[in-house]
Design an enzyme around this catalytic site. Sequence first.
Site, PDB file in Angstrom:
ATOM      1  N   ARG A  70      31.391 -17.682   7.271  1.00  0.00           N
ATOM      2  CA  ARG A  70      31.216 -17.978   8.701  1.00  0.00           C
ATOM      3  C   ARG A  70      29.997 -18.892   8.912  1.00  0.00           C
ATOM      4  O   ARG A  70      29.999 -19.769   9.768  1.00  0.00           O
ATOM      5  CB  ARG A  70      31.028 -16.638   9.427  1.00  0.00           C
ATOM      6  CG  ARG A  70      31.006 -16.725  10.910  1.00  0.00           C
ATOM      7  CD  ARG A  70      32.385 -16.688  11.493  1.00  0.00           C
ATOM      8  NE  ARG A  70      32.311 -16.857  12.936  1.00  0.00           N
ATOM      9  CZ  ARG A  70      33.301 -16.612  13.764  1.00  0.00           C
ATOM     10  NH1 ARG A  70      34.457 -16.197  13.314  1.00  0.00           N
ATOM     11  NH2 ARG A  70      33.149 -16.798  15.056  1.00  0.00           N
ATOM     12  N   ASN A 112      29.333 -22.292  28.634  1.00  0.00           N
ATOM     13  CA  ASN A 112      30.638 -21.687  28.382  1.00  0.00           C
ATOM     14  C   ASN A 112      31.191 -21.167  29.694  1.00  0.00           C
ATOM     15  O   ASN A 112      30.429 -20.775  30.585  1.00  0.00           O
ATOM     16  CB  ASN A 112      30.497 -20.539  27.381  1.00  0.00           C
ATOM     17  CG  ASN A 112      31.844 -20.054  26.840  1.00  0.00           C
ATOM     18  OD1 ASN A 112      32.894 -20.653  27.100  1.00  0.00           O
ATOM     19  ND2 ASN A 112      31.814 -18.973  26.074  1.00  0.00           N
ATOM     20  N   HIS A 114      33.749 -18.307  31.373  1.00  0.00           N
ATOM     21  CA  HIS A 114      34.348 -17.014  31.048  1.00  0.00           C
ATOM     22  C   HIS A 114      35.200 -16.552  32.238  1.00  0.00           C
ATOM     23  O   HIS A 114      34.732 -16.614  33.384  1.00  0.00           O
ATOM     24  CB  HIS A 114      33.227 -16.007  30.762  1.00  0.00           C
ATOM     25  CG  HIS A 114      33.716 -14.624  30.522  1.00  0.00           C
ATOM     26  ND1 HIS A 114      34.591 -14.318  29.505  1.00  0.00           N
ATOM     27  CD2 HIS A 114      33.485 -13.456  31.178  1.00  0.00           C
ATOM     28  CE1 HIS A 114      34.869 -13.032  29.547  1.00  0.00           C
ATOM     29  NE2 HIS A 114      34.216 -12.488  30.548  1.00  0.00           N
ATOM     30  N   ASP A 146      24.127 -18.041  24.713  1.00  0.00           N
ATOM     31  CA  ASP A 146      23.084 -17.480  23.848  1.00  0.00           C
ATOM     32  C   ASP A 146      23.779 -16.725  22.719  1.00  0.00           C
ATOM     33  O   ASP A 146      24.981 -16.879  22.509  1.00  0.00           O
ATOM     34  CB  ASP A 146      22.099 -16.612  24.661  1.00  0.00           C
ATOM     35  CG  ASP A 146      22.748 -15.378  25.261  1.00  0.00           C
ATOM     36  OD1 ASP A 146      23.916 -15.061  24.911  1.00  0.00           O
ATOM     37  OD2 ASP A 146      22.086 -14.710  26.074  1.00  0.00           O
ATOM     38  N   ASP A 150      29.079 -13.576  26.064  1.00  0.00           N
ATOM     39  CA  ASP A 150      29.136 -13.823  27.512  1.00  0.00           C
ATOM     40  C   ASP A 150      27.924 -13.252  28.242  1.00  0.00           C
ATOM     41  O   ASP A 150      28.033 -12.766  29.374  1.00  0.00           O
ATOM     42  CB  ASP A 150      30.450 -13.258  28.106  1.00  0.00           C
ATOM     43  CG  ASP A 150      31.672 -13.850  27.435  1.00  0.00           C
ATOM     44  OD1 ASP A 150      31.642 -15.045  27.104  1.00  0.00           O
ATOM     45  OD2 ASP A 150      32.653 -13.118  27.211  1.00  0.00           O
TER      46      ASP A 150
HETATM   47  C1  GAR Z   1      39.789 -20.136  30.415  1.00  0.00           C
HETATM   48  O1  GAR Z   1      40.158 -19.179  31.391  1.00  0.00           O
HETATM   49  C2  GAR Z   1      38.464 -19.749  29.797  1.00  0.00           C
HETATM   50  O2  GAR Z   1      37.579 -19.127  30.664  1.00  0.00           O
HETATM   51  C3  GAR Z   1      38.920 -18.779  28.747  1.00  0.00           C
HETATM   52  O3  GAR Z   1      40.062 -19.359  28.206  1.00  0.00           O
HETATM   53  C4  GAR Z   1      40.737 -20.097  29.226  1.00  0.00           C
HETATM   54  C5  GAR Z   1      41.033 -21.463  28.682  1.00  0.00           C
HETATM   55  O4  GAR Z   1      41.979 -22.139  29.464  1.00  0.00           O
HETATM   56  N1  GAR Z   1      37.884 -18.586  27.768  1.00  0.00           N
HETATM   57  C6  GAR Z   1      37.617 -17.424  27.227  1.00  0.00           C
HETATM   58  O5  GAR Z   1      38.226 -16.393  27.484  1.00  0.00           O
HETATM   59  C7  GAR Z   1      36.468 -17.462  26.238  1.00  0.00           C
HETATM   60  N2  GAR Z   1      36.122 -16.159  25.793  1.00  0.00           N
HETATM   61  P1  GAR Z   1      42.298 -23.673  29.166  1.00  0.00           P
HETATM   62  O6  GAR Z   1      42.515 -23.821  27.642  1.00  0.00           O
HETATM   63  O7  GAR Z   1      43.556 -23.950  29.911  1.00  0.00           O
HETATM   64  O8  GAR Z   1      41.146 -24.496  29.644  1.00  0.00           O
END
Ligand code: GAR
Length: 205
Positions: A70, A112, A114, A146, A150
């Site tokens: 990783r 990011n 969320h 960070d 989240d």
């Molecule tokens: C979004 O809702 C974003 O917040 C989530 O994935 C989706 C991506 O949609 N991200 C997470 O859950 C990160 N942990 P998209 O590919 O259509 O932009």
Amino acid sequence: MTDPARPRLVVLVSGSGTNLQALLDAAADPAYGADVVAVGADRAGIEGLARAERAGVPTFVERVGDHASRADWDAALTAAVAAHQPDLVVLAGFMKLVGPAFLAAFGGRTLNTHPALSPSFPGMHGPADALAYGVKVTGCTLFVVDEGVDTGVIVEQAVVRVEDDDDVESLHERIKTAERSMLVEQVGRLAREGFRVEGRRLLVG
Ligand code: GAR
């Protein structure tokens, strides 16, 4: 065309890339004040990468499984992002936690999004967890990445109502509509005006 005077955005995706598309569409207007200079992913063959290619934006892929550890993946991802000299990195549906090397290079300037109202429902299943809990409102959170899941300093949040007949998909789609507007507005604002973090607060300008 990228303008050397404008802030450079590198966007990382793992899936459909509708948030990325909103940024690509916004950045096509010179008034937006920032350019998407590259799009990276942790997997190949996704619609997010196809969106970048259609927009003429360079792409790269760093898969965890192609690296011995990783930490090696984290170092490779960091180098791939660094090659595009971003001012800001935007994780837009990027389903991996970035590691210490990435944060050493881009901490404080990686955002990011969320699909829940932090600090509720962190992790990979924000809409499903909100629905299962029975909350009446949920939403989305833009934050500075960070080392936690989240947990970073919050840039902005938008509230979305949970309807009685929602399932995970309908709720997530409504959240994503709010998320795209929030992301475009706030990334543009931070890129144009700059920002700094003091404690748990983000100060723009
Ligand atoms: C979004 O809702 C974003 O917040 C989530 O994935 C989706 C991506 O949609 N991200 C997470 O859950 C990160 N942990 P998209 O590919 O259509 O932009």
